[in-house]
Scaffold this active site. Structure first.
Site, mmCIF file in Angstrom:
data_model
loop_
_atom_site.group_PDB
_atom_site.id
_atom_site.type_symbol
_atom_site.label_atom_id
_atom_site.label_comp_id
_atom_site.label_asym_id
_atom_site.label_seq_id
_atom_site.Cartn_x
_atom_site.Cartn_y
_atom_site.Cartn_z
ATOM 1 C CG ASP A 1 59.897 84.988 -106.186
ATOM 2 O OD1 ASP A 1 59.006 84.125 -106.227
ATOM 3 O OD2 ASP A 1 60.160 85.737 -107.143
ATOM 4 C CG ASP B 1 60.372 81.989 -109.291
ATOM 5 O OD1 ASP B 1 59.360 81.561 -108.716
ATOM 6 O OD2 ASP B 1 60.549 83.175 -109.607
ATOM 7 C CD GLU B 2 57.020 81.173 -105.144
ATOM 8 O OE1 GLU B 2 56.407 81.451 -104.109
ATOM 9 O OE2 GLU B 2 56.734 81.647 -106.264
HETATM 10 N N1 DCP Z 1 55.186 81.908 -114.865
HETATM 11 C C1 DCP Z 1 54.407 81.498 -115.943
HETATM 12 N N2 DCP Z 1 53.121 81.964 -116.058
HETATM 13 C C2 DCP Z 1 52.605 82.821 -115.145
HETATM 14 C C3 DCP Z 1 53.384 83.241 -114.045
HETATM 15 C C4 DCP Z 1 54.685 82.754 -113.936
HETATM 16 O O1 DCP Z 1 54.880 80.710 -116.768
HETATM 17 N N3 DCP Z 1 51.362 83.292 -115.293
HETATM 18 C C5 DCP Z 1 56.577 81.413 -114.782
HETATM 19 C C6 DCP Z 1 57.513 82.398 -115.442
HETATM 20 C C7 DCP Z 1 58.187 83.100 -114.293
HETATM 21 C C8 DCP Z 1 58.167 82.043 -113.203
HETATM 22 O O2 DCP Z 1 56.998 81.271 -113.433
HETATM 23 O O3 DCP Z 1 59.503 83.519 -114.624
HETATM 24 C C9 DCP Z 1 58.160 82.632 -111.815
HETATM 25 O O4 DCP Z 1 56.995 83.406 -111.639
HETATM 26 P P1 DCP Z 1 56.980 84.687 -110.736
HETATM 27 O O5 DCP Z 1 55.558 84.993 -110.445
HETATM 28 O O6 DCP Z 1 57.892 84.516 -109.576
HETATM 29 O O7 DCP Z 1 57.493 85.867 -111.696
HETATM 30 P P2 DCP Z 1 58.940 86.218 -112.207
HETATM 31 O O8 DCP Z 1 60.009 85.458 -111.503
HETATM 32 O O9 DCP Z 1 58.971 86.103 -113.686
HETATM 33 O O10 DCP Z 1 59.037 87.773 -111.877
HETATM 34 P P3 DCP Z 1 59.271 88.470 -110.452
HETATM 35 O O11 DCP Z 1 60.617 89.114 -110.558
HETATM 36 O O12 DCP Z 1 58.187 89.472 -110.352
HETATM 37 O O13 DCP Z 1 59.213 87.429 -109.409
HETATM 38 CA CA CA Z 2 59.998 85.280 -109.273
HETATM 39 CA CA CA Z 3 57.699 83.029 -107.800
#
Ligand code: DCP
Ligand code: CA
Ligand code: CA
Length: 361
Positions: free
Chosen positions: A11, A109-110
């Protein structure tokens, strides 16, 4: 007994915001919030994500952008550039894919990697995971975190434990120990509502849930009750499955007024075909199937599709087929509310791939 599977969940860390930082390193030491335009606190959208500095202010994915603005006025607020994130995602997936026996993209992203058979044990899997983290960083300048476990559920929960650029390995014999102290709402698949009900039943940790009576939970939650107990025990047999993205590209328009004016409708098909073709060209794709969607004034909706005997990249094929399909189904009288054009059967254009145009010329 079969040997345990070895599954990685990879991730990316604060993905959208990290991509923005990579594009503009000046952002690195500032709170960065990616989301709707805050309009000095009047904006109505939500936060997509924020970097970890911004998270210290209490900013999280999904909260209103207006609230994020109040929490951190000095933050850098950026509107999302989805096309860019998708491109970066695709490149990262390409890197990850080659490490896996079976590969599953689970979001922008995963991904899950089944590496059973590729590595002999969890120690070797841990070394592979470190190598993957480093290679993604060297090639794309993006950090990710990885969970290694005997199944997808536990791997997913492990990848989030040590962010950013972290690695968490949960061996089969450690699964229960890993899960037991977590809050029930941290168990993947248990939402805040179920967690509240569980707490009322005095089930507070995943360990409590693991010991709960599946029959009792079935009474409260239905079929998912016993599944929650299984999950709390770290049981998950779901396979890593590679599936082809059934991708399509299209556009549709709702007319300001329902219409049976042939010229207006055909002009709309032209414009929608053109927009669709522009995106195809930008993504360097060919198509085989054209679909037209027609919604009548009473909301009755039909789709009609035709597949070409060849791969095409031509606007004229979209337009001609779309109009023909429409002409075949429309009686010339019924008022149309919405019209849509869509192409599918997409393939990346390669140099050697010939389109009909190349053959004819
Ligand atoms: N995303 C979004 N709306 C949300 C959740 C996520 O648009 N409610 C998008 C933005 C994030 C991406 O999806 O960058 C990936 O979500 P993640 O839950 O993996 O969160 P992040 O990568 O941002 O943070 P982390 O480092 O906690 O994984
Ligand atoms: Ca993420
Ligand atoms: Ca993710």
């Amino acid at each position: 007994m079969e040997p345990p599977r070895i599954i990685l969940h990879v991730d990316m860390d604060y993905f959208f915001a990290q991509v923005e930082e990579r594009e503009n390193p000046e952002l690195k030491n500032k709170p960065v919030i990616v989301g709707a335009d805050p309009q000095e606190g009047r904006g109505r959208g939500i936060v997509n994500t924020a970097n970890y500095i911004a998270r210290e202010y209490g900013i999280r994915s999904g909260i209103p952008i207006s609230r994020a603005y109040r929490l951190c006025k000095e933050g850098v607020f950026l509107q999302p550039n989805f096309a860019l994130y998708e491109k970066v995602s695709e490149r990262i997936m390409k890197i990850l894919r080659k490490f896996a026996v079976k590969f599953e993209v689970a979001g922008i992203d995963e991904a899950y990697l089944d590496v059973t058979g590729k590595v002999k044990d969890f120690e070797e899997a841990a070394r592979l995971a470190e190598k993957i983290k480093q290679e993604v960083y060297d090639k794309e300048k993006i950090t990710c975190s990885i969970g290694v476990a005997p199944n997808k559920l536990v791997a997913k929960m492990a990848s989030g434990r040590k962010k950013p650029f972290g690695l968490t390995v949960v061996k089969p014999e450690d699964v229960k120990k890993f899960l037991a102290p977590l809050d029930v709402d941290e168990l993947y698949g248990v939402g805040p509502k179920s967690a509240a009900v569980l707490r009322q039943m005095n089930i507070k940790t995943v360990g409590d849930l693991a010991k709960a009576d599946p029959k009792l939970l079935q009474k409260v939650f239905g079929v998912i009750g016993p599944r929650m107990v299984a999950a709390a025990n770290g049981i998950d047999d779901s396979p890593v499955v590679e599936y082809e993205e059934a991708k399509s590209i299209g556009r549709e328009v709702t007319f300001n007024e329902d219409t049976n004016n042939r010229e207006i409708i055909l002009n709309a098909i032209d414009a929608l075909s053109k927009d669709t073709h522009e995106q195809l060209t930008a993504e360097k794709l060919t198509f085989k199937t054209i679909t037209v969607k027609v919604r009548y004034e009473n909301f009755e909706t039909h789709t009609h599709a035709r597949t070409l005997p060849f791969e095409s990249d031509r606007l004229s094929d979209i337009k001609d087929v779309a109009k023909k399909l429409f002409a075949e189904v429309w009686n010339g009288e019924r008022k149309v509310r919405l019209i849509g054009v869509r192409v599918s059967g997409l393939e990346k254009k390669t140099k050697k791939q010939k389109t009909l145009a190349d053959i004819v010329v």
